[in-house]
Motif scaffolding. Structure first.
Motif, PDB file in Angstrom:
ATOM      1  N   LEU A   2       0.832  -1.205   0.000  1.00 20.85           N
ATOM      2  CA  LEU A   2       0.000   0.000   0.000  1.00 20.85           C
ATOM      3  C   LEU A   2       0.867   1.256   0.000  1.00 20.85           C
ATOM      4  N   ARG A   3       1.962   1.224   0.737  1.00 19.93           N
ATOM      5  CA  ARG A   3       2.869   2.369   0.775  1.00 19.93           C
ATOM      6  C   ARG A   3       3.485   2.604  -0.608  1.00 19.93           C
ATOM      7  N   GLN A   4       3.926   1.545  -1.263  1.00 19.77           N
ATOM      8  CA  GLN A   4       4.514   1.675  -2.592  1.00 19.77           C
ATOM      9  C   GLN A   4       3.503   2.183  -3.608  1.00 19.77           C
ATOM     10  N   LYS A   5       2.276   1.720  -3.484  1.00 25.98           N
ATOM     11  CA  LYS A   5       1.251   2.032  -4.479  1.00 25.98           C
ATOM     12  C   LYS A   5       0.597   3.387  -4.249  1.00 25.98           C
ATOM     13  N   LEU A   6       0.373   3.732  -2.966  1.00 24.20           N
ATOM     14  CA  LEU A   6      -0.448   4.901  -2.636  1.00 24.20           C
ATOM     15  C   LEU A   6       0.268   5.935  -1.773  1.00 24.20           C
ATOM     16  N   GLY A   7       1.492   5.629  -1.325  1.00 18.85           N
ATOM     17  CA  GLY A   7       2.287   6.624  -0.617  1.00 18.85           C
ATOM     18  C   GLY A   7       2.210   6.534   0.892  1.00 18.85           C
ATOM     19  N   ASP A   8       3.146   7.225   1.539  1.00 23.03           N
ATOM     20  CA  ASP A   8       3.220   7.223   2.999  1.00 23.03           C
ATOM     21  C   ASP A   8       2.011   7.883   3.650  1.00 23.03           C
ATOM     22  N   ASP A   9       1.318   8.738   2.903  1.00 21.15           N
ATOM     23  CA  ASP A   9       0.198   9.466   3.478  1.00 21.15           C
ATOM     24  C   ASP A   9      -1.141   8.748   3.316  1.00 21.15           C
ATOM     25  N   PHE A  10      -1.134   7.563   2.705  1.00 12.76           N
ATOM     26  CA  PHE A  10      -2.373   6.799   2.603  1.00 12.76           C
ATOM     27  C   PHE A  10      -2.855   6.462   4.009  1.00 12.76           C
ATOM     28  N   TYR A  11      -4.161   6.586   4.229  1.00  9.78           N
ATOM     29  CA  TYR A  11      -4.668   6.518   5.600  1.00  9.78           C
ATOM     30  C   TYR A  11      -4.377   5.178   6.276  1.00  9.78           C
ATOM     31  N   ILE A  12      -4.439   4.052   5.550  1.00 11.82           N
ATOM     32  CA  ILE A  12      -4.158   2.762   6.177  1.00 11.82           C
ATOM     33  C   ILE A  12      -2.696   2.679   6.619  1.00 11.82           C
ATOM     34  N   VAL A  13      -1.798   3.274   5.853  1.00 14.58           N
ATOM     35  CA  VAL A  13      -0.390   3.324   6.244  1.00 14.58           C
ATOM     36  C   VAL A  13      -0.251   4.138   7.523  1.00 14.58           C
ATOM     37  N   LYS A  14      -0.919   5.280   7.592  1.00 15.96           N
ATOM     38  CA  LYS A  14      -0.849   6.110   8.789  1.00 15.96           C
ATOM     39  C   LYS A  14      -1.502   5.446  10.002  1.00 15.96           C
ATOM     40  N   PHE A  15      -2.521   4.631   9.752  1.00 21.45           N
ATOM     41  CA  PHE A  15      -3.189   3.947  10.854  1.00 21.45           C
ATOM     42  C   PHE A  15      -2.267   2.986  11.594  1.00 21.45           C
ATOM     43  N   GLN A  16      -1.138   2.605  11.002  1.00 18.92           N
ATOM     44  CA  GLN A  16      -0.279   1.591  11.609  1.00 18.92           C
ATOM     45  C   GLN A  16       0.387   2.079  12.893  1.00 18.92           C
ATOM     46  N   GLU A  17       0.546   3.376  13.052  1.00 21.93           N
ATOM     47  CA  GLU A  17       1.224   3.902  14.244  1.00 21.93           C
ATOM     48  C   GLU A  17       0.245   3.978  15.409  1.00 21.93           C
ATOM     49  N   PRO A  18       0.402   3.177  16.428  1.00 25.34           N
ATOM     50  CA  PRO A  18      -0.541   3.166  17.544  1.00 25.34           C
ATOM     51  C   PRO A  18      -0.665   4.543  18.192  1.00 25.34           C
ATOM     52  N   LEU A  52      -1.712   7.401  17.053  1.00 32.49           N
ATOM     53  CA  LEU A  52      -1.720   8.603  16.223  1.00 32.49           C
ATOM     54  C   LEU A  52      -3.130   8.952  15.757  1.00 32.49           C
ATOM     55  N   ALA A  53      -3.799   7.993  15.125  1.00 34.51           N
ATOM     56  CA  ALA A  53      -5.163   8.253  14.671  1.00 34.51           C
ATOM     57  C   ALA A  53      -6.106   8.444  15.849  1.00 34.51           C
ATOM     58  N   GLU A  54      -5.891   7.674  16.929  1.00 38.48           N
ATOM     59  CA  GLU A  54      -6.762   7.824  18.094  1.00 38.48           C
ATOM     60  C   GLU A  54      -6.724   9.255  18.633  1.00 38.48           C
ATOM     61  N   ALA A  55      -5.531   9.853  18.685  1.00 40.37           N
ATOM     62  CA  ALA A  55      -5.404  11.210  19.206  1.00 40.37           C
ATOM     63  C   ALA A  55      -6.125  12.201  18.312  1.00 40.37           C
ATOM     64  N   GLU A  56      -5.993  12.014  17.004  1.00 40.76           N
ATOM     65  CA  GLU A  56      -6.674  12.917  16.072  1.00 40.76           C
ATOM     66  C   GLU A  56      -8.189  12.776  16.177  1.00 40.76           C
ATOM     67  N   PHE A  57      -8.657  11.534  16.236  1.00 41.42           N
ATOM     68  CA  PHE A  57     -10.099  11.320  16.313  1.00 41.42           C
ATOM     69  C   PHE A  57     -10.657  11.827  17.641  1.00 41.42           C
ATOM     70  N   ALA A  58      -9.896  11.661  18.721  1.00 45.98           N
ATOM     71  CA  ALA A  58     -10.361  12.120  20.031  1.00 45.98           C
ATOM     72  C   ALA A  58     -10.483  13.632  20.093  1.00 45.98           C
ATOM     73  N   ALA A  59      -9.640  14.317  19.317  1.00 46.31           N
ATOM     74  CA  ALA A  59      -9.670  15.782  19.315  1.00 46.31           C
ATOM     75  C   ALA A  59     -10.784  16.332  18.434  1.00 46.31           C
TER      76      ALA A  59
END
Length: 318
Positions: A141-157, A159-166
């Protein structure tokens, strides 16, 4: 909605919340992210009126079901195991499977692992995704869609939780549910999830009510998003564990329903695979691909009458 029954079923070491209505041949509905059993309310009421038993669990990590803390507890084997145990607990031998989004991925794997329990499969929004023989899923997914693809970003425990909580949960979910640009930015720079939210209220389409949004928001405000995100965080572990199924074909009758404005359907390479012969090669009992005009990703809620008709017309053949 009052006629839908709710229960808690112990299975595979956890408890699943299950919604159910009707009697007759069983149809198992599997929701995606960020969904719940409630995703299928229209289909459950319709199919129960046609003589089917509609069963819709909250998958592990969601809603009223248990939320194991570790991503390693969310492999596709855990999730399919939950569902097999659920069927055993309900006394159901074989089912029609209907999936949406992540629930479609689960349904495809369920059909690979336990075709003996599946009469036929209807996938909405997501085609079968065969295992890459050499590249881990997240790397692909990273190769095909880049580092900013949401599933790639979801991998970091966290990070998304903090954004969603805010964020305002209702506004966040409304943005996700109503997204319909076929070629949007995959996410905004600096965002772990789905980009920044507008300051003004997001207008609700006719198919999504304030009560609907509140139902989802109340559930995620209670449980948080970690359970749902952990399904994504098990992708590479799934890749490791499913090595024996490399190049395996899905051997159950299947139908795919997508919206032409679905972001997933408009991801590079998907249309070529679905319509170019690869999909039929990997799913040899594929009966039909239906593309709904003017409909986006959450098609079972946006266009319930069409989706109901397509599901019913297919499963009624078996």
């Amino acid at each position: 909605m009052e006629s839908i029954r709710h229960s808690t079923i112990p299975t595979n070491g956890i408890n699943l919340h299950v919604a159910e209505i009707g009697d007759g041949p069983a149809v198992l509905f599997l929701h995606g992210f960020p969904g719940l059993w409630y995703t299928w309310r229209h289909q459950m009421l319709f199919l129960s009126s046609k003589g089917y038993r509609a069963i819709a669990p909250d998958l592990r990590g969601y809603g009223g079901s248990d939320v194991p803390p570790s991503p390693s507890s969310y492999t596709i084997f855990h999730v399919v195991g939950d569902l097999v145990g659920l069927l055993d607990g309900l006394g159901v031998d074989k089912v029609f499977l209907v999936g949406h989004d992540w629930g479609s991925i689960v349904a495809w794997y369920f059909s690979l692992f336990r075709p003996d329990r599946v009469k036929a499969l209807v996938s909405t929004s997501i085609e079968f995704k065969p295992r890459h023989p050499a590249v881990r899923t997240v790397d692909f997914l990273r190769q095909k869609l880049g580092d900013d693809f949401y599933i790639v970003k979801f991998q970091e425990p966290g990070l998304a939780e903090a954004e969603f909580a805010a964020a305002d949960t209702s506004k966040l979910l409304t943005k996700i549910f109503t997204s319909r640009d076929p070629n949007p930015p995959r996410r905004s720079k600096g965002s772990a999830g789905f980009g920044t939210l507008p300051e003004d209220p997001i207008p609700l389409p006719p198919w999504l009510s304030e009560d609907d949004v509140k139902y989802y928001a109340d559930a995620f405000d209670k449980t948080g998003f970690t359970g749902g995100l952990n399904h994504f965080r098990a992708l590479d572990l799934n890749w490791e564990l499913t090595g024996p199924w490399t190049a395996a074909e899905v051997g159950v009758p299947a139908k795919l329903i997508v919206g032409d404005l679905d972001i997933s359907y408009n991801t590079p390479g998907v249309k070529e695979y679905v319509h170019g012969g690869g999909f039929k090669r990997d799913v040899p009992l594929l009966h039909e691909v239906v593309v709904l005009d003017g409909v986006a990703h959450f098609l079972n809620e946006e266009s319930p009458h069409e989706v109901n008709r397509h599901i019913y017309n297919f499963i009624a053949k078996f």
